[in-house]
Structure formats: C-alpha cells, structure tokens
Scaffold this active site. Sequence first.
Site, PDB file in Angstrom:
ATOM      1  N   ASP A  49      35.672  36.395  37.559  1.00 19.31           N
ATOM      2  CA  ASP A  49      34.798  35.361  37.367  1.00 19.31           C
ATOM      3  C   ASP A  49      34.637  34.944  35.856  1.00 19.31           C
ATOM      4  OD1 ASP A  49      34.083  37.676  36.057  1.00 19.31           O
ATOM      5  OD2 ASP A  49      31.995  37.935  37.021  1.00 19.31           O
ATOM      6  N   LYS A 118      35.673  42.177  44.245  1.00 15.73           N
ATOM      7  CA  LYS A 118      35.588  43.035  42.884  1.00 15.73           C
ATOM      8  C   LYS A 118      33.853  43.006  42.805  1.00 15.73           C
ATOM      9  CE  LYS A 118      37.347  42.590  38.951  1.00 15.73           C
ATOM     10  NZ  LYS A 118      35.986  42.460  37.941  1.00 15.73           N
ATOM     11  N   GLU A 187      36.963  48.770  31.812  1.00 19.49           N
ATOM     12  CA  GLU A 187      36.960  47.832  31.017  1.00 19.49           C
ATOM     13  C   GLU A 187      36.359  48.076  29.479  1.00 19.49           C
ATOM     14  OE1 GLU A 187      35.834  43.679  32.005  1.00 19.49           O
ATOM     15  OE2 GLU A 187      35.809  43.235  29.894  1.00 19.49           O
TER      16      GLU A 187
HETATM   17  O1  KIV Z   1      36.768  38.499  35.334  1.00 19.66           O
HETATM   18  C1  KIV Z   1      37.822  39.187  34.837  1.00 19.66           C
HETATM   19  O2  KIV Z   1      38.674  38.251  34.493  1.00 19.66           O
HETATM   20  C2  KIV Z   1      37.820  40.533  34.924  1.00 19.66           C
HETATM   21  C3  KIV Z   1      38.991  41.102  34.185  1.00 19.66           C
HETATM   22  C4  KIV Z   1      38.825  41.148  32.960  1.00 19.66           C
HETATM   23  C5  KIV Z   1      39.033  42.654  34.627  1.00 19.66           C
HETATM   24  O3  KIV Z   1      36.784  41.125  35.601  1.00 19.66           O
END
Ligand code: KIV
Length: 269
Positions: A49, A118, A187
């Site tokens: 996202d 995710k 993260e």
């Molecule tokens: O949205 C994204 O790019 C992420 C990464 C930073 C893991 O969740």
Amino acid sequence: MGQSYKRVTTNVLQEMKIKHEKISMLTAYDFTLAKIVDNAGIDVILVGDSASNVMAGYETTLPITLENMIYHASSVVRAAKRSLVVVDLPFGTYQGDSRKALRSSIKIMKESGAHAVKLEGGSEIIESVERILTAGIPVMGHLGLTPQSIYKFGTYTVRAKEEAEAEKLIEDAKLLEKSGCFSIVLEKIPANLAKKVAESVNIPIIGIGAGADVDGQVLVLHDMLGMTHEFNPRFLRRYLNLFEDATEAIKKYSEDIKSGSFPSKEEEY
Ligand code: KIV
C-alpha cells in the site's frame, strides 16, 4: 535470469527458512517494473500500500482503496512468472470486521490473481487473519512500524524500543504463526528484537529496517532504485540514483527537441 523458473510458493519460503537461505522481497505496482523485478529473480513481490505514497503521491498509506490495490496487483500478476505476489489489504478493508476482511481478500484474489494478502497488526486483527485463512488464502503478517496506524503512533520512528512493546511484538508474532500466517514482515524495530522474533517462530521473518538476523529483506522498489530522493532512512540502501539520472536524460531530450537535433534523418520515415 530471464529463463523459466518454478513459481515461488509459501512452501518454498518455509523451506528457505529451514535451509537458512535468505529470502528477497521488493515492492512493485506496475507491469513494466514488476517484469524487471521478477526477471531479476526476486522471490516475493509485494504490491504494497506504499503505492499510496510512491504511485499516487499521498503523504500516508491511508487513502489508497481496494480497487486501486486490485488495479496495481493485476498489473503485477501479469508480469510475474516466478515471484510469489503478495498484496496489502488497504486501510479500512479488514480492521474490526473479519467478514469484511474475508470479502476484501477474496476480491483481491479473484480480481487480481495474486497469491497471498498482507495485513498490519497483531492480536487486534487476529479474528480477520483467522477468517481469511478459512478461505485458503495465505496471509502474511506485518508488525513493528505499521504505517496504517501512523495517526496512533504520531511518528515514523523505530518501534518496540521499550520492553512492554517488544514483549507484545514477540507475543503477536507467535499468535500470527499459531493462526496460520505463512510469514511476517517486521518493520523498523531494533535488530536484536528482530533476531529474537526470527528465532522464536518457525515461519519466515522478512525485515525492513530490522537488521540482518532475519530470514529475508524487503525494500520499496522506488526507494532502492533512487526514484524517490527525499526519503532517507538509515535502513535504505540505494542501488541506483534514478531521480538524478532520469532528470538528466529528460533534460537532454528536451534540449535535443529545442535545438532541432531530435529527430534526426535516421529517426524519420
Ligand atoms: O507497503 C509496503 O511497501 C510495505 C513494505 C514497506 C513492507 O508494507
């Protein structure tokens, strides 16, 4: 690379953890760049996202919609022949309502052809994780700095430096594993905590700003290629400086038009 390869699956990632083979993961949001990422042999493509920031120019990841994510994900899926494609469930499509979470995940899987979703969070979203898994949809967790909660945190600084937050993070990782998540992104947390998490669970832990002692690494493609240039966290390694290089190329193109040197006789019909 460029040859045909067997698709990376969640089982392959599990085997990689067991064999101590590091997992490579990068974001992508469009067909052309996803083709390059897949061709380069990256194991997992995340349709993050973060598209909200790097593709749409929003300050946070909150505004991006499910439809936007499906558009990006289906472009990536058309390009990815080998990489596992994981898609972020955007803000507002899974929190506090596990039935909605399942509907959002099914819509993503059906309409984009992606391989997994995710979600950000631990115990607070566990009902959603469990319900999505009942449909046979693989789920990746995301703990530590979870950008969809930016207005709760108030800042993008390192998370879980305090004992209580670190303990909750370890418990959340165990809970996500127990629920059936196939992997977890960590993260921006201290490296020693990330190492502890990677040792406490049997599923692959992918870090971003979480040090080297985890099972794999992820970066935002636009950051590591240097397409963005105002975002400079310590964990970011830039492999190209595309912002500067593309600016130079575009300036040269413009100069060539204005001077009359483009197109040349060889470039006309
Ligand atoms: O949205 C994204 O790019 C992420 C990464 C930073 C893991 O969740």
